[in-house]
Enzyme design. Structure first.
Site, mmCIF file in Angstrom:
data_model
loop_
_atom_site.group_PDB
_atom_site.id
_atom_site.type_symbol
_atom_site.label_atom_id
_atom_site.label_comp_id
_atom_site.label_asym_id
_atom_site.label_seq_id
_atom_site.Cartn_x
_atom_site.Cartn_y
_atom_site.Cartn_z
ATOM 1 N N HIS A 70 1.347 -1.208 -0.043
ATOM 2 C CA HIS A 70 0.291 -0.337 -0.167
ATOM 3 C C HIS A 70 0.771 1.341 -0.267
ATOM 4 O O HIS A 70 0.367 2.188 0.085
ATOM 5 C CB HIS A 70 -0.786 0.189 0.980
ATOM 6 C CG HIS A 70 -2.202 -1.385 1.250
ATOM 7 N ND1 HIS A 70 -3.358 -0.657 0.583
ATOM 8 C CD2 HIS A 70 -2.352 -2.333 2.224
ATOM 9 C CE1 HIS A 70 -3.602 -2.134 0.082
ATOM 10 N NE2 HIS A 70 -3.618 -2.844 1.247
ATOM 11 N N LYS A 87 -8.198 14.236 5.569
ATOM 12 C CA LYS A 87 -6.823 12.812 5.467
ATOM 13 C C LYS A 87 -5.730 13.296 6.428
ATOM 14 O O LYS A 87 -5.751 14.277 7.529
ATOM 15 C CB LYS A 87 -6.248 12.545 3.712
ATOM 16 C CG LYS A 87 -5.810 13.847 3.523
ATOM 17 C CD LYS A 87 -5.410 13.891 2.368
ATOM 18 C CE LYS A 87 -6.083 13.911 1.325
ATOM 19 N NZ LYS A 87 -6.113 13.127 0.209
ATOM 20 N N ARG A 88 -4.618 11.629 7.500
ATOM 21 C CA ARG A 88 -4.086 12.020 7.965
ATOM 22 C C ARG A 88 -3.247 13.131 7.537
ATOM 23 O O ARG A 88 -3.592 13.043 5.741
ATOM 24 C CB ARG A 88 -3.244 10.622 7.635
ATOM 25 C CG ARG A 88 -4.465 9.170 8.907
ATOM 26 C CD ARG A 88 -4.080 9.860 9.889
ATOM 27 N NE ARG A 88 -3.430 9.519 10.460
ATOM 28 C CZ ARG A 88 -3.265 8.682 11.929
ATOM 29 N NH1 ARG A 88 -3.871 7.746 11.990
ATOM 30 N NH2 ARG A 88 -2.116 8.924 12.372
ATOM 31 N N LYS A 107 1.541 14.462 1.588
ATOM 32 C CA LYS A 107 -0.081 14.601 1.620
ATOM 33 C C LYS A 107 0.134 15.820 1.348
ATOM 34 O O LYS A 107 -0.606 16.711 0.632
ATOM 35 C CB LYS A 107 -0.926 14.189 2.334
ATOM 36 C CG LYS A 107 -0.708 12.847 2.336
ATOM 37 C CD LYS A 107 -2.097 12.352 3.298
ATOM 38 C CE LYS A 107 -2.133 11.004 3.815
ATOM 39 N NZ LYS A 107 -2.823 10.031 2.644
ATOM 40 N N THR A 126 -8.514 6.895 -1.456
ATOM 41 C CA THR A 126 -9.483 6.339 -2.004
ATOM 42 C C THR A 126 -10.309 7.392 -1.712
ATOM 43 O O THR A 126 -12.041 7.001 -2.034
ATOM 44 C CB THR A 126 -10.076 5.086 -0.808
ATOM 45 O OG1 THR A 126 -9.728 5.773 1.071
ATOM 46 C CG2 THR A 126 -9.558 4.057 -1.761
ATOM 47 N N LYS A 170 -14.407 9.276 -2.518
ATOM 48 C CA LYS A 170 -15.095 9.473 -2.615
ATOM 49 C C LYS A 170 -16.440 10.581 -2.618
ATOM 50 O O LYS A 170 -17.118 10.549 -2.752
ATOM 51 C CB LYS A 170 -15.162 9.294 -0.858
ATOM 52 C CG LYS A 170 -14.413 8.099 -0.443
ATOM 53 C CD LYS A 170 -14.134 7.397 1.497
ATOM 54 C CE LYS A 170 -13.604 6.179 1.218
ATOM 55 N NZ LYS A 170 -12.753 6.334 2.877
HETATM 56 O O1 CBF Z 1 -4.999 1.181 -0.212
HETATM 57 C C1 CBF Z 1 -5.563 2.248 0.558
HETATM 58 C C2 CBF Z 1 -4.816 3.382 1.189
HETATM 59 O O2 CBF Z 1 -3.379 2.821 1.554
HETATM 60 C C3 CBF Z 1 -2.770 3.914 2.722
HETATM 61 O O3 CBF Z 1 -3.754 4.890 3.649
HETATM 62 C C4 CBF Z 1 -1.720 3.121 3.594
HETATM 63 O O4 CBF Z 1 -1.901 2.984 4.411
HETATM 64 N N1 CBF Z 1 -0.185 2.323 2.684
HETATM 65 C C5 CBF Z 1 -2.062 4.878 1.312
HETATM 66 O O5 CBF Z 1 -1.340 5.549 2.243
HETATM 67 C C6 CBF Z 1 -3.271 4.809 0.165
HETATM 68 O O6 CBF Z 1 -2.885 5.703 -0.987
HETATM 69 C C7 CBF Z 1 -3.977 4.155 -0.026
HETATM 70 O O7 CBF Z 1 -5.152 4.401 -0.905
#
Ligand code: CBF
Length: 830
Positions: A372, A565-566, A571, A676, A680
């Site tokens: 991820h 978002k976080r 970001k 994601t 949304k």
């Molecule tokens: O794939 C789901 C999401 O995972 C993360 O949040 C993560 O924890 N590695 C990514 O940062 C996101 O880009 C991703 O959408």
């Protein structure tokens, strides 16, 4: 098992459906009386929420049981999704929609003197996750249940989920524990009969088995119980019900009587305390590995209990071991569960007595791994000494897996020492480290990234040497998706209704591609009006929330610009707030006539920073300091407002997402794997301002580039720019310099506080390329302002956004996993 005749009797006595609202009322009163033991004179909203939830849970459990019975009889291949995080949010509303019974329950609740809206607000979010990864897992179990795939999630039952964020009077983030279970949790079932031993520490001994062969065995150390809790996951418009099984740690010895008798009361409950600590808290880091022993313990505890449970189920099928992977697929959600690879090998070899090679064949056919992130700080590595101490047998197994793998590589590429170094699971550092992602690649049959660009970077930047060893076929892409049920059907009832009315049915809820039919209405003036009226009402709803909860008045006539978002440097919330300061600076310099042409904006932020992430917390402080000045500047009025919504979570996202005109997804190119929330917002008719990164790129391809505002450096240019910055330093954009000057002048309070943040732009290079992208960002923001003034054009774009989002349903994503990785078929419920 009971005899056939008795089984029939049981069946005839099975609880009936709640056929009328009177039945529902009776069921709620029953639960109030017997489950909660409340007298009718003593029922408040919390009790009523709980009784209603128990009543709905009964309906779910009926489906849960028939689903399990069906799976027991058909015994199909099943998939288990191992995820450290499941960010589920609230359950009641979702269950009511899935069971198609919201209207009936709302009426019954009303007849009993309460309102459904109030009850829904009583529910605490199940916040067992940090961000995207955990929410994705929640979407995937929703889709699996809806599509009737036999998929279970396995995770941990954290007593405290992600912390509650409070913004203190100085504008800093404070953290307090999230006591989400303090009023009980009607959505879970404790299974005292399902518990397993999990071992830690100890040593490895050689022992003789019954056949007189010598075997290695893990002895001594400490043991804990893992006790199961099940959370039923309803599918939409089906009688199928999924499940998430969460483990809680329990002590082996509840009470040490010896110590108690000797007067050592603390020692008497010591085991209990240690065990309870293990699953007490979720580590609050997103995209960052904390490297702590307790975390490794949590990870091992969870995968060991899950595998023991899965093996027990497999053994019931009486199939031979070599058919294990025909029966079981295991998906590793990121690096956290990777220890499962070594654990399955241990269970098969040491406990079940299989030969190493047969066991390894099973392991590699069973596991698949989803990556991820490519951020190096998020890829787990465990130090060899820690592993040897906590999991001595696993360390041996990992050494052996590595040895056999490197021998193969050596055979394939004789003499290529570099390659051996590059692919070794053990990193030769001081101390040595186990590279968990490498173990996952070696031990899985498929590795996938989560968006097209990200999957390319996984091959190019993360695992290039492995492509040489395994070939490219092992590495695939499955672009993330979101569930349309929660993120449109439930979160945006007004939009849901006009979509259904326009398309003539609710088919789109499970076939999101149907939304494409909206395109033909994009120029229809009457439809545009209806569409934008809904957006306006959603903005009013959010404005009301902000006013009630934060005391800030914002006008729904303004452009709502949202970034939730976080909080993370990659970001780039920092870029956003610097842009806000630039806007403020320009407004301050304008005369009245110039101001009358300005598009009024409300800039909304939300998100948690990891408690130890100093720079991220400073970004929150800066946003709040700017908000204080801007919102109190009477000369600016509604032209600019800045809001930081505290404690961003799933239930808040359900109010925030439908209310955006623009949302920002502005990560440095190549850093956001997918994102994601971008999906949304667009699904809800919000336009996005984004970089050429993650799933933004595919969203652009689906909705058309005229419907998205994109800017910024491309991913393949980033390394060169960083390299040049190292040599020549950072040349700050002139507008950016003016913004920094304003901060440094003390316009937003004590400037020295922000020095460490400003330093990230200059000292050692502007790693996240804020200066590089600043000009493009400002220009796009101007384009956003101009476009927003053209109401017809904006409405058309908004409709085209929703219409183009069919691809991003998690139903599509789960089908891809089932077909390309799990080899799994749905098991129809009827
Ligand atoms: O794939 C789901 C999401 O995972 C993360 O949040 C993560 O924890 N590695 C990514 O940062 C996101 O880009 C991703 O959408």
């Amino acid at each position: 098992p009971l005899e056939e005749t008795l089984l029939e009797r049981w069946k005839s006595l099975a609880p009936h459906d709640l056929a009328s609202t009177t039945d529902i009322e009776k069921s709620i009163v029953y639960h109030t009386t017997y489950t909660l033991c409340r007298h009718r004179y003593n029922v408040d909203k919390t009790a009523m929420y709980s009784a209603t939830s128990h009543s709905v849970r009964d309906l779910l459990l009926k489906e849960w049981n028939t689903t399990q019975e069906r799976l027991h009889v058909t015994n199909p291949k099943r998939c288990y999704y191992l995820s450290m995080e499941f960010l589920l949010g609230r359950a009641l509303d979702n269950a009511l929609y899935c069971l198609s019974t919201k209207k009936e329950y709302a009426e019954s609740v009303k007849a009993l003197g309460f309102s459904m809206e109030d009850l829904l607000e009583e529910e605490r979010d199940a916040a067992l996750g940090n961000g995207g990864l955990g929410r994705l897992a929640a979407c995937y179990v929703d889709s699996s249940a809806t599509l009737e795939y036999p998929v279970w999630g396995y995770g941990l039952r954290f007593k405290y989920g992600i912390f509650k964020q409070i913004i203190n009077n100085e504008g800093y983030q404070d953290e307090t524990p999230d006591y989400w279970l303090s009023h009980g949790n009607p959505w879970e079932l404790r299974r005292d009969d399902i518990k397993y031993d999990v071992q830690f520490y100890g040593y490895v001994a050689t022992k003789m088995n019954d056949a007189g062969e010598s075997r290695l065995s893990w002895e001594g150390g400490e043991k804990m119980y893992a006790v199961a809790y099940d959370m039923p996951i309803p599918g939409y418009d089906t009688k199928n019900c999924g499940n998430i099984r969460l483990w809680e740690s329990q002590p082996h010895n509840l009470f040490d009587f010896g110590a108690f008798n000797n007067g050592d009361y603390d020692k008497a409950v010591n085991d209990q305390k240690r065990a309870n600590n293990l699953t007490a808290v979720l580590y609050p880091n997103d995209n960052h590995d904390s490297g702590k022993e307790l975390r490794l313990k949590q990870e091992y505890f969870w995968v060991s209990a899950s595998l023991q449970d899965i093996i027990r189920r497999f053994k019931r099928s009486k199939r031979p071991w070599k058919e294990f992977s025909d029966q079981v697929a295991l998906q590793l959600n990121d690096t956290h569960p990777i220890m499962a690879i070594a654990e399955l090998q241990r269970l098969l070899v040491d406990v079940e007595g299989l030969a190493w090679d047969s066991a390894w064949d099973i392991v590699t056919k069973t596991f698949a791994f989803t990556n991820h992130t490519v951020l190096p700080e998020a890829l787990e590595r465990w130090s060899v000494p820690l592993m040897e101490h906590l999991l001595p047998r696993h360390m041996q197994i990992i050494y052996d897996i590595n040895l056999f793998f490197l021998q193969k590589v050596e055979k394939q590429f004789p003499g290529d020492r570099d390659l051996l170094n590059q692919v070794s699971i053990i990193e030769e550092s001081q101390p040595q480290q186990v590279r968990m992602a490498y173990l996952a690649v070696v031990g899985s049959h498929k590795v996938n990234g989560v968006a097209a660009l990200h999957s390319e970077l996984v091959k190019k930047d993360l695992f290039p040497a492995f492509i040489k060893c395994f070939g490219p076929e092992k590495f695939i892409n499955i672009t993330n998706g979101i569930t349309p049920r929660r993120w449109l059907y439930q979160a945006n009832p007004a939009l849901r209704d006009i979509i259904t009315e326009t398309l003539g049915s609710e088919k789109w809820v499970t076939h999101l591609d149907e939304l494409a039919q909206l395109k033909k209405f994009a120029d229809d003036k009457a439809f545009q009006k209806k569409w934008m009226d809904v957006k306006y009402r959603n903005k009013q709803r959010l404005a009301k929330w902000i006013s009630t909860n934060m005391g800030i008045d914002v006008s729904p006539d303004s452009l709502f610009d949202i970034q939730v978002k976080r909080i993370h440097e990659y970001k780039r919330q920092f870029l956003n707030i610097l842009g806000v300061i630039h806007r403020y600076r320009e407004l301050c310099e304008m005369n009245d006539s110039e101001r009358s042409k300005v598009t009024p904006r409300v800039v909304i932020f939300g998100g948690k920073a990891a408690p130890g992430y100093f720079v991220a917390k400073l970004v929150i402080k800066l946003i709040n300091s700017v908000a204080k000045v801007v919102n109190n500047d009477e000369s600016i009025g509604d032209l600019l407002k800045v809001v930081f919504i505290p404690d961003y979570k799933v239930s808040l996202a359900e109010i925030i997402t439908p209310a955006s005109d623009i949302s920002q997804h502005i990560s440095t190119a190549g850093t956001e794997a997918s994102g994601t929330s971008n999906m949304k917002f667009v699904l809800n008719g919000g336009l996005i301002l984004g970089t050429v990164d993650g799933a933004n790129i595919e969203i652009r391809d689906e909705i058309g580039e005229e419907n998205i505002f994109m800017f910024g450096t491309l991913a393949d240019k980033v390394p060169d720019i960083r390299h040049n910055q190292k040599f020549y330093g950072v040349l700050l954009d002139a507008n950016l310099q003016a913004v920094i000057d304003l901060i440094e002048s003390g316009a937003f309070g004590d400037a020295s506080i922000f020095n460490p943040l400003i330093d990230t732009l200059t000292y050692g290079g502007d790693y996240y390329l804020i200066s590089e992208d600043f000009d493009g960002y400002l220009k796009k923001q101007t384009e956003v302002d101009d476009t927003f003034r053209d109401k017809t054009l904006w409405a058309k774009k908004s409709i085209m956004c929703t219409a183009g989002m069919g691809f991003f349903s998690s139903d599509r994503a789960v089908r891809e996993y089932a077909d390309k990785i799990w080899n799994l078929k749905p098991i129809p419920s009827e």
